[in-house]
Design a protein around this motif. Structure first.
Motif, PDB file in Angstrom:
ATOM      1  N   ASN A  45       0.800  -1.178  -0.104  1.00 12.81           N
ATOM      2  CA  ASN A  45      -0.007  -0.183  -0.003  1.00 12.81           C
ATOM      3  C   ASN A  45       0.874   1.280  -0.059  1.00 12.81           C
ATOM      4  OD1 ASN A  45       0.700   0.484   2.939  1.00 12.81           O
ATOM      5  ND2 ASN A  45      -1.043  -0.810   3.324  1.00 12.81           N
ATOM      6  N   TRP A  46       0.228   2.247   0.316  1.00 13.64           N
ATOM      7  CA  TRP A  46       0.956   3.559   0.033  1.00 13.64           C
ATOM      8  C   TRP A  46       1.182   4.339   1.364  1.00 13.64           C
ATOM      9  CZ3 TRP A  46       3.714   4.160  -4.125  1.00 13.64           C
ATOM     10  CH2 TRP A  46       3.133   3.649  -5.288  1.00 13.64           C
ATOM     11  N   LEU A 199     -12.653  -5.200  -7.668  1.00  7.14           N
ATOM     12  CA  LEU A 199     -11.724  -4.149  -6.889  1.00  7.14           C
ATOM     13  C   LEU A 199     -11.637  -2.838  -7.798  1.00  7.14           C
ATOM     14  CD1 LEU A 199      -9.069  -6.870  -5.703  1.00  7.14           C
ATOM     15  CD2 LEU A 199     -10.449  -5.245  -4.100  1.00  7.14           C
ATOM     16  N   THR A 200     -11.456  -3.115  -8.906  1.00  9.01           N
ATOM     17  CA  THR A 200     -11.349  -2.013 -10.015  1.00  9.01           C
ATOM     18  C   THR A 200     -12.439  -1.086 -10.036  1.00  9.01           C
ATOM     19  OG1 THR A 200      -9.944  -3.173 -11.364  1.00  9.01           O
ATOM     20  CG2 THR A 200     -10.815  -1.218 -12.232  1.00  9.01           C
ATOM     21  N   LYS A 201     -13.593  -1.683 -10.040  1.00  5.19           N
ATOM     22  CA  LYS A 201     -14.866  -0.883 -10.158  1.00  5.19           C
ATOM     23  C   LYS A 201     -15.096  -0.196  -8.696  1.00  5.19           C
ATOM     24  CE  LYS A 201     -19.948  -1.528 -10.111  1.00  5.19           C
ATOM     25  NZ  LYS A 201     -21.305  -2.534 -10.162  1.00  5.19           N
ATOM     26  N   LYS A 202     -14.947  -0.909  -7.463  1.00  4.51           N
ATOM     27  CA  LYS A 202     -14.860  -0.271  -6.180  1.00  4.51           C
ATOM     28  C   LYS A 202     -13.918   0.963  -6.267  1.00  4.51           C
ATOM     29  CE  LYS A 202     -15.003  -0.828  -1.436  1.00  4.51           C
ATOM     30  NZ  LYS A 202     -14.212   0.298  -0.945  1.00  4.51           N
ATOM     31  N   ALA A 203     -12.760   0.897  -6.729  1.00  5.78           N
ATOM     32  CA  ALA A 203     -11.725   1.931  -6.713  1.00  5.78           C
ATOM     33  C   ALA A 203     -12.161   3.138  -7.380  1.00  5.78           C
ATOM     34  CB  ALA A 203     -10.499   1.267  -7.109  1.00  5.78           C
ATOM     35  N   LYS A 215      -4.634   8.378  -3.643  1.00  4.48           N
ATOM     36  CA  LYS A 215      -3.522   7.571  -4.066  1.00  4.48           C
ATOM     37  C   LYS A 215      -3.762   6.216  -4.030  1.00  4.48           C
ATOM     38  CE  LYS A 215      -0.615   9.607  -1.416  1.00  4.48           C
ATOM     39  NZ  LYS A 215       0.469   9.691  -0.629  1.00  4.48           N
ATOM     40  N   THR A 216      -4.336   5.748  -3.022  1.00  7.40           N
ATOM     41  CA  THR A 216      -4.626   4.125  -3.083  1.00  7.40           C
ATOM     42  C   THR A 216      -5.677   3.791  -4.226  1.00  7.40           C
ATOM     43  OG1 THR A 216      -4.365   4.358  -0.595  1.00  7.40           O
ATOM     44  CG2 THR A 216      -5.556   2.248  -1.358  1.00  7.40           C
TER      45      THR A 216
END
Length: 277
Positions: A45-46, A199-203, A215-216
């Protein structure tokens, strides 16, 4: 639940055959075991487990080895390996109750065939999670939480990250389409793409609506939406062999085209039955 009850005998037999056929393809599949290692970076993670903190934790080799061993032999990963809970088809295979010597022997052979993938999966989770595990414990103890409580909380969060970013057979991590009768047929081998698409859709939604750390969210969008997909497809297609190839340009272009097609296929299948169709 992932498997609906009350179907007729023939339909259940057909689903059992389908699950076993998936297991047959995966039997002693070393490529699958190796490609599992790509998911080791899913714990990065960042914040407290950024690349610098990961390198720092790995540099402490005795502690890193101890944490790796603790995770690899944890109840969570032991159950994940032993119960074939990597994904939906294998979990169903593990839950079947064969009625005669042939089907019992067949089940044992299929389960044995999953060992490389199972251990590859556990190794990637434990290796990638070991730095996150130690850095999260350090973060929680600095906030005033006792070490025992920090370890307990970290283990729960570790399991949740693994189940979210890896293949999973947990009913709350499996979509309705995946568990459906038609999904079993069309979406076999699409467990990971569907996890990454979610995960992509939620992000993307979190980024648009200003939720969480931008950033995350942006890094998840880039990694799960493109980077992971490109690397996986390229390795699966042995793209790097082309660097040492003497083949003509047209053949190399054809290979690159196939890789591009594979990337598009992964994105489409990850969106569900309609995308796969």
């Amino acid at each position: 639940v992932n498997r609906k009850k009350g179907k007729d005998k023939e339909f259940n037999q057909a689903l059992n055959w389908l699950n076993a056929s998936v297991a047959n393809i995966m039997a002693f599949n070393t490529r699958s075991a190796i490609l599992q290692q790509l998911s080791a970076v899913n714990f990065m993670n960042w914040t407290f487990n950024n690349p610098f903190m990961m390198a720092k934790a790995m540099a402490n080799v005795p502690q890193f080895a101890k944490d790796f061993g603790a995770l690899f032999n944890s109840d969570f990963l032991l159950e994940r390996r032993g119960g074939l809970k990597i994904e939906i088809n294998t979990a169903d295979l593990a839950n079947t109750e064969p009625g005669n010597w042939f089907t019992k022997t067949h089940k044992k052979l299929l389960q044995a065939g999953f060992l490389p993938t199972q251990y590859g999966d556990s190794f990637a989770i434990a290796f990638g999670g070991a730095t996150w595990y130690r850095n999260n414990i350090n973060r929680l103890t600095k906030e005033g939480i006792s070490e025992a409580d920090a370890i307990k909380q970290t283990m729960l969060e570790f399991q949740e990250i693994a189940e979210t970013s890896q293949q999973s057979s947990r009913p709350d991590k499996v979509s309705r389409q995946q568990a459906s009768d038609i999904g079993r047929l069309i979406l076999a081998f699409a467990n990971t793409p569907m996890q990454y698409t979610r995960l992509t859709k939620k992000a993307a939604l979190d980024l648009v609506n200003g939720r969480g750390d931008w950033k995350t969210n942006l890094s998840k969008l880039a990694y799960y939406g493109a980077v992971q997909n490109v690397i996986f497809t390229a390795l699966q297609s042995a793209m790097f062999a082309m660097l040492f190839s003497d083949e003509e340009d047209d053949k190399e272009k054809e290979k690159i085209g196939k890789i591009g097609n594979g990337i598009a296929d992964t994105l489409l299948r990850g969106s569900g039955v309609h995308g796969a169709a």
